[in-house]
Design an enzyme around this catalytic site. Sequence first.
Site: not given
Length: 370
Positions: A252, A312
């Site tokens: 991610s 993220h």
Amino acid sequence: MPGQGETTVSVPLTPTRSDLYWRRIFNKYDRDADGKISYAELKEIIESREYEHDLPDNVVEKIMKLADRDNSGYLDFNEFVEMMHNPDFKAVFGHFVARYVHSIVPHRGPVDTTGMGPGFLYVPKSLRDGTYEEEYSCWPPAICMILISLVEIVMFCYDAAHGSTTAVGPLAKIFIYNPHKRHEAWRFITYMFVHVGVVHLLVNLLVQLFLGVPLEMVHRWWRVTLVYLAGVAAGSLATSLTDPRVHLAGASGGVYALIAAHIATIIMNWAEMEFAIIQLLVFLLLAAVDIGTAVYDRYWGAGVTNIGYVAHLAGAIAGLLVGIGVLRNLEKRKWEKRLWWAAVILYCCLMLAGILANIFWVDHFPDTKL
């Protein structure tokens, strides 16, 4: 054909912006700089590898027939400009000529306007729009993100074959980011190959291929790889500082770096992109919704989740900063140069701070005994 008097009156003493634009293109054709374009020069350009798929094979003959008004076998500058504005010419060749003209002048900067001293080529925005999109190329092939995806698939399948799809298989134990084994520095990068479940793997694969391959087609594999790995490293470093006891798996950080890299390239090539504002809003909305959902699920959602939303966010920041630093900028402006320096310095400072904190802030992390 205008008379001599009309010709004298119509020629300005100072070249217009349009003159400079067409002169730049004309000089690009005129390989031997003799002030005229021969059949051989046109043929050499059209048959070169870069443009071989842009124009049909008989384009040279049609160009010379339509544009060489005095049948001299050459195109002078006036004939060239008339050719590019001739509606009959556009009707015959359609989008091929427009694409070809834009392709040969993607990089803009100081030029010598044939004896008039150095000048800066100004290209109106209407002529710059879409130049970025025309930089897409299938050569060299965009295979970097494909190879990374294949490695992720192979590792996941290997662990699945050994009875685990939840990041506790034999390979996952070696490559996952484990806060108790922070001294194994490779884990700060290799956790990107480990995924928790099929859905986790498929989502990351789809997004990184969908976003990474187009970036590679414009910016080349090594730039995209730097952006991707910068996001992965930033994700693990930031997570280790904010959530020091959390195991980290998944790509991610790299995926969000690719999302932010698209934002970076939109910012740096705003005038050269079609529908730039729409593209920017789409990527911002995508990132905001996903990060917001991850934060909600982590703290307020039903059930227990351990989504590493910090990875993220850190990956996105790294992708934006590194994207500004390494991705291609088709037309550099003064403010973009300042932005480049600011992005590079800020990224280096953040990474240095993260590395030093991980090395020396010993009390913040769990014991290295598992």
